[in-house]
Design a protein around this motif. Structure first.
Motif, PDB file in Angstrom:
ATOM      1  N   THR A  52       1.086  -1.079  -0.104  1.00 57.42           N
ATOM      2  CA  THR A  52      -0.013   0.030  -0.140  1.00 57.42           C
ATOM      3  C   THR A  52       0.909   1.210   0.017  1.00 57.42           C
ATOM      4  OG1 THR A  52      -0.106   0.347   2.391  1.00 57.42           O
ATOM      5  CG2 THR A  52      -1.826  -1.233   1.168  1.00 57.42           C
ATOM      6  N   TYR A  53       0.795   2.169  -0.911  1.00 55.32           N
ATOM      7  CA  TYR A  53       1.316   3.396  -0.798  1.00 55.32           C
ATOM      8  C   TYR A  53       0.167   4.497  -1.107  1.00 55.32           C
ATOM      9  CZ  TYR A  53       4.689   6.923  -2.179  1.00 55.32           C
ATOM     10  OH  TYR A  53       5.598   8.119  -2.094  1.00 55.32           O
ATOM     11  N   GLY A  54       0.117   5.289   0.070  1.00 50.62           N
ATOM     12  CA  GLY A  54      -1.100   6.333   0.194  1.00 50.62           C
ATOM     13  C   GLY A  54      -2.492   5.700  -0.151  1.00 50.62           C
ATOM     14  N   ASN A  55      -3.231   5.976  -1.462  1.00 48.33           N
ATOM     15  CA  ASN A  55      -4.481   5.109  -1.608  1.00 48.33           C
ATOM     16  C   ASN A  55      -4.176   4.045  -2.541  1.00 48.33           C
ATOM     17  OD1 ASN A  55      -5.999   7.170  -0.074  1.00 48.33           O
ATOM     18  ND2 ASN A  55      -5.844   8.821  -1.744  1.00 48.33           N
ATOM     19  N   GLN A  56      -2.991   3.680  -3.037  1.00 48.53           N
ATOM     20  CA  GLN A  56      -2.837   2.698  -3.949  1.00 48.53           C
ATOM     21  C   GLN A  56      -2.773   1.382  -3.095  1.00 48.53           C
ATOM     22  OE1 GLN A  56       0.458   3.159  -6.251  1.00 48.53           O
ATOM     23  NE2 GLN A  56       0.418   5.368  -6.245  1.00 48.53           N
ATOM     24  N   GLN A  57      -3.459   0.200  -3.632  1.00 48.86           N
ATOM     25  CA  GLN A  57      -3.546  -1.050  -2.940  1.00 48.86           C
ATOM     26  C   GLN A  57      -2.330  -1.743  -3.372  1.00 48.86           C
ATOM     27  OE1 GLN A  57      -5.617  -1.737  -0.426  1.00 48.86           O
ATOM     28  NE2 GLN A  57      -6.255   0.352  -0.436  1.00 48.86           N
ATOM     29  N   HIS A  58      -1.685  -1.475  -4.601  1.00 46.47           N
ATOM     30  CA  HIS A  58      -0.621  -2.345  -5.045  1.00 46.47           C
ATOM     31  C   HIS A  58       0.624  -1.384  -5.220  1.00 46.47           C
ATOM     32  CE1 HIS A  58      -3.010  -5.810  -5.240  1.00 46.47           C
ATOM     33  NE2 HIS A  58      -3.933  -5.132  -5.843  1.00 46.47           N
ATOM     34  N   LEU A  59       1.552  -1.659  -4.595  1.00 51.24           N
ATOM     35  CA  LEU A  59       2.740  -0.729  -5.105  1.00 51.24           C
ATOM     36  C   LEU A  59       3.241  -0.930  -6.348  1.00 51.24           C
ATOM     37  CD1 LEU A  59       4.645   1.177  -3.652  1.00 51.24           C
ATOM     38  CD2 LEU A  59       5.922  -0.678  -3.013  1.00 51.24           C
ATOM     39  N   SER A  60       3.859  -0.013  -7.064  1.00 48.36           N
ATOM     40  CA  SER A  60       4.491  -0.049  -8.310  1.00 48.36           C
ATOM     41  C   SER A  60       5.886   0.390  -8.057  1.00 48.36           C
ATOM     42  CB  SER A  60       3.793   0.754  -9.358  1.00 48.36           C
ATOM     43  OG  SER A  60       3.971   2.269  -9.055  1.00 48.36           O
ATOM     44  N   PRO A  61       6.951   0.061  -9.039  1.00 49.53           N
ATOM     45  CA  PRO A  61       8.255   0.569  -9.115  1.00 49.53           C
ATOM     46  C   PRO A  61       8.286   1.933  -9.161  1.00 49.53           C
ATOM     47  CG  PRO A  61       7.918  -1.463 -10.575  1.00 49.53           C
ATOM     48  CD  PRO A  61       6.788  -1.285 -10.265  1.00 49.53           C
ATOM     49  N   ARG A  62       7.385   2.665  -9.774  1.00 51.80           N
ATOM     50  CA  ARG A  62       7.330   4.050  -9.967  1.00 51.80           C
ATOM     51  C   ARG A  62       7.010   4.467  -8.475  1.00 51.80           C
ATOM     52  NH1 ARG A  62       4.052   5.863 -15.325  1.00 51.80           N
ATOM     53  NH2 ARG A  62       5.436   4.793 -16.590  1.00 51.80           N
ATOM     54  N   ALA A  63       6.212   3.778  -7.402  1.00 53.48           N
ATOM     55  CA  ALA A  63       5.940   4.544  -6.419  1.00 53.48           C
ATOM     56  C   ALA A  63       7.195   4.398  -5.426  1.00 53.48           C
ATOM     57  CB  ALA A  63       4.873   3.862  -5.751  1.00 53.48           C
ATOM     58  N   ILE A  64       7.846   3.106  -5.488  1.00 55.80           N
ATOM     59  CA  ILE A  64       9.209   3.157  -4.840  1.00 55.80           C
ATOM     60  C   ILE A  64      10.045   4.269  -5.223  1.00 55.80           C
ATOM     61  CG2 ILE A  64      11.002   1.593  -4.383  1.00 55.80           C
ATOM     62  CD1 ILE A  64       9.349  -0.792  -4.928  1.00 55.80           C
ATOM     63  N   LYS A  65      10.374   4.299  -6.396  1.00 54.79           N
ATOM     64  CA  LYS A  65      11.121   5.460  -7.121  1.00 54.79           C
ATOM     65  C   LYS A  65      10.766   6.727  -6.614  1.00 54.79           C
ATOM     66  CE  LYS A  65      13.666   7.316 -10.957  1.00 54.79           C
ATOM     67  NZ  LYS A  65      13.293   8.654 -10.672  1.00 54.79           N
ATOM     68  N   ALA A  66       9.586   7.055  -6.495  1.00 55.55           N
ATOM     69  CA  ALA A  66       9.242   8.455  -6.065  1.00 55.55           C
ATOM     70  C   ALA A  66       9.538   8.558  -4.597  1.00 55.55           C
ATOM     71  CB  ALA A  66       7.697   8.501  -6.207  1.00 55.55           C
ATOM     72  N   TYR A  67       9.240   7.393  -3.874  1.00 59.52           N
ATOM     73  CA  TYR A  67       9.751   7.680  -2.412  1.00 59.52           C
ATOM     74  C   TYR A  67      11.192   7.710  -2.308  1.00 59.52           C
ATOM     75  CZ  TYR A  67      10.018   6.677   2.565  1.00 59.52           C
ATOM     76  OH  TYR A  67      10.249   7.112   4.063  1.00 59.52           O
ATOM     77  N   LEU A  68      11.986   7.105  -2.969  1.00 57.04           N
ATOM     78  CA  LEU A  68      13.562   7.179  -3.012  1.00 57.04           C
ATOM     79  C   LEU A  68      13.852   8.727  -3.457  1.00 57.04           C
ATOM     80  CD1 LEU A  68      14.541   3.777  -4.608  1.00 57.04           C
ATOM     81  CD2 LEU A  68      14.624   4.564  -2.178  1.00 57.04           C
ATOM     82  N   ASP A  69      13.408   9.375  -4.433  1.00 54.79           N
ATOM     83  CA  ASP A  69      13.609  10.698  -4.876  1.00 54.79           C
ATOM     84  C   ASP A  69      13.345  11.629  -3.920  1.00 54.79           C
ATOM     85  OD1 ASP A  69      13.996   9.688  -7.339  1.00 54.79           O
ATOM     86  OD2 ASP A  69      11.859  10.372  -8.026  1.00 54.79           O
ATOM     87  N   ASN A  70      12.653  11.326  -2.698  1.00 52.98           N
ATOM     88  CA  ASN A  70      12.735  12.433  -1.573  1.00 52.98           C
ATOM     89  C   ASN A  70      13.929  12.369  -0.937  1.00 52.98           C
ATOM     90  OD1 ASN A  70       9.909  13.216  -1.982  1.00 52.98           O
ATOM     91  ND2 ASN A  70       9.311  11.205  -0.894  1.00 52.98           N
ATOM     92  N   TYR A  71      14.796  11.297  -0.821  1.00 49.71           N
ATOM     93  CA  TYR A  71      16.191  11.079  -0.109  1.00 49.71           C
ATOM     94  C   TYR A  71      17.186  10.905  -0.674  1.00 49.71           C
ATOM     95  CZ  TYR A  71      12.434  10.287   3.542  1.00 49.71           C
ATOM     96  OH  TYR A  71      11.288  10.318   4.489  1.00 49.71           O
ATOM     97  N   VAL A  72      17.067  10.475  -2.081  1.00 48.73           N
ATOM     98  CA  VAL A  72      18.545  10.365  -2.781  1.00 48.73           C
ATOM     99  C   VAL A  72      18.373  11.059  -4.092  1.00 48.73           C
ATOM    100  CG1 VAL A  72      19.790   8.488  -3.723  1.00 48.73           C
ATOM    101  CG2 VAL A  72      18.492   7.641  -1.977  1.00 48.73           C
TER     102      VAL A  72
END
Length: 479
Positions: free
Chosen positions: A21-41
């Motif tokens: 889960t990511y926000g309102n998404q029920q299935h995480l996608s590679p784009r969602a993982i990368k979007a989270y990594l963009d906040n720190y890396v």
């Protein structure tokens, strides 16, 4: 023994496999993982993409394994019920054709393909973000995560840590829940230190911390069962054994691989040599001639380059994904200082705010910091050391003082890095009533005062001060 289940922000776990889960998404996608990594890396777009896809596929494989077990269990239970019904039939000829129990091997009657894991190798210069990338992934997914320094690993039977320490730490981080640990992530940091040393002629010395460790890692990366013993009790007299299957554990290897660039350049120059044998000192320039102007030499790394560096082919063959992290530029350094959620500048601004002081850096000062960190050659790690030394005296003197504003300019940074201690310009202090002076000085240093003029009625003036007063005198350290 089971402990608390992981509860990372990107998934909730049901049974033994996470449900993303990511926000309102029920299935995480590679784009969602990368979007989270963009906040720190900052930067390293290709490496973040590789890690995002590898982690996503890793948990798809975990879900696939769980689904297979569930289908086999359901089929097994249905066959047992069918066998129980047949036992009530008095015809012995029918009973003889039906077995009493059914033991179906995994994958024997299930046509669903078995997804194999894909290990990853991250290579790049120090301070480029390899460790931070994996630490952020572990934080966002909330899964068991273990990082092991390969410099302390030795072959079994010698002084040092065996390769089983990787699984032991992963199991400990999973609170000794074997099912959780079997879907965890293990990072083997500084794996380039395991490279075979260059030998000239015959050598009878056994390499117990290099090639020997690489050989010991082969089965673990491929998938095997590792037995971990846990000592408990007051004197460690009670021992418990756990068997962990490494088939579904994602292994990420990382290292600086100093000197790999020259190996790649030599290979590329030899491949594109024209005419007679190229001079030895012209290999690098010839290699760069055939490379795109915007590309880095690490983008052309191949398996043969790693084997020539000292990694055994069997180990490199078990790592399908090889992702280089490129050296950081001055623009990347500037973004690292300011943009991430936990950037070093935001950390210091928050810590100063906790004791009532507002800390500001001018744009030119931030650029000077980025240039100084880049010149040191330690990557993003050098920023923390520079900031700590630069603000040491400020951090010591300001708590419980009358100063409320601190300004760090380009002159402060440059003299701190290149001048003697007696010639250094110190950060500038402003008291509570000098807020306008502080803001005006910050604006003038950023060369935006003429673009955004302050109206007389909007200025935060101190009673009794003249509006057309000259540039305020900078205040030095508190006596």
């Amino acid at each position: 023994m089971t402990g608390a289940r992981p509860s990372g922000p990107l998934f909730r776990r049901a049974s033994t496999v996470p449900t993303f889960t990511y926000g309102n998404q029920q299935h995480l996608s590679p784009r969602a993982i990368k979007a989270y990594l963009d906040n720190y890396v900052i930067g390293q777009e290709h490496a973040k993409m590789v890690i995002s896809v590898a982690v996503y596929n890793h948990y798809l494989r975990a879900q696939n394994s769980e689904d297979r077990k569930r289908r086999m269990r359901k089929d097994f239970d249905s066959r047992l019920r069918s066998d129980a019904i047949i036992e009530d039939i008095p015809d012995e000829s029918v009973q003889a054709t039906q077995p009493k129990a059914f033991f179906v091997a995994e994958g024997e009657e299930d046509d669903t393909p078995v997804l194999e894991k894909t290990n990853v190798l991250l290579l790049g210069p120090t301070g480029s973000g390899k460790t931070l990338l994996m630490q952020t992934v572990a934080k966002v997914l909330g899964v068991p995560f273990a990082m092991v320094d390969c410099t302390s690993l030795t072959q079994a039977g010698y002084i040092g840590d065996d390769v089983d320490i990787c699984i032991q730490r992963l199991l400990a981080n999973a609170d000794y829940d074997v099912e959780k640990a079997e879907f965890g992530i293990v990072v083997l940091d500084e794996c380039d230190k395991l490279a075979k040393p260059a030998r000239v002629g015959f050598s009878s010395t056994k390499d117990i911390s290099g090639e020997g460790v690489q050989q010991a890692l082969l089965q673990m990366l491929e998938g095997s069962t590792v037995t971990v013993t846990r000592k408990s009790g007051t004197a460690g007299q009670t021992k418990e054994s756990y068997s962990v299957n490494t088939n579904n554990i994602l292994f990420v290897l990382s290292g600086a691989f100093v000197g790999l660039e020259s190996i790649i350049e030599e290979r590329v120059s030899d491949k594109h040599a024209i005419g007679f044998k190229t001079a030895p000192d012209s290999g690098a320039s010839m290699g760069n001639f055939f490379m795109p102007s915007n590309a880095h030499v690490l983008n052309f790394v191949e398996v043969q380059d790693l084997t020539k560096f000292g990694m055994i082919p069997e180990l490199v063959g078990r790592i399908p994904h090889i992702s280089p992290l490129l050296p950081l530029s001055e623009a990347d350094m500037l973004r690292i200082i300011t943009e991430p959620k936990n950037s070093i500048m935001k950390q210091y601004e928050h810590s100063f705010k906790m004791f009532g002081v507002e800390l500001k850096f001018t744009t030119a000062a931030l650029q000077a910091l980025a240039k100084s960190a880049l010149a040191q050659g330690t990557g993003a790690r050098g920023l923390k050391g520079i900031m700590a030394r630069l603000l040491l005296n400020v951090n010591y003197e300001l708590p419980e003082s009358s100063t409320k504003y601190v300004l760090v300019t380009e002159e402060v940074v440059k003299t701190f890095m290149h001048a003697d201690e007696s010639e250094r310009v110190r950060p500038f202090y402003f008291s509570r009533g000098e807020q306008y002076k502080f803001l005006n000085e910050l604006a003038s240093e950023n060369q935006i005062a003429h673009e955004l003029p302050l109206e007389p009625h909007t200025r935060d003036t101190v009673p009794g001060e003249d509006e057309d007063e000259p540039t305020p005198q900078r205040v030095g350290f508190i006596e």
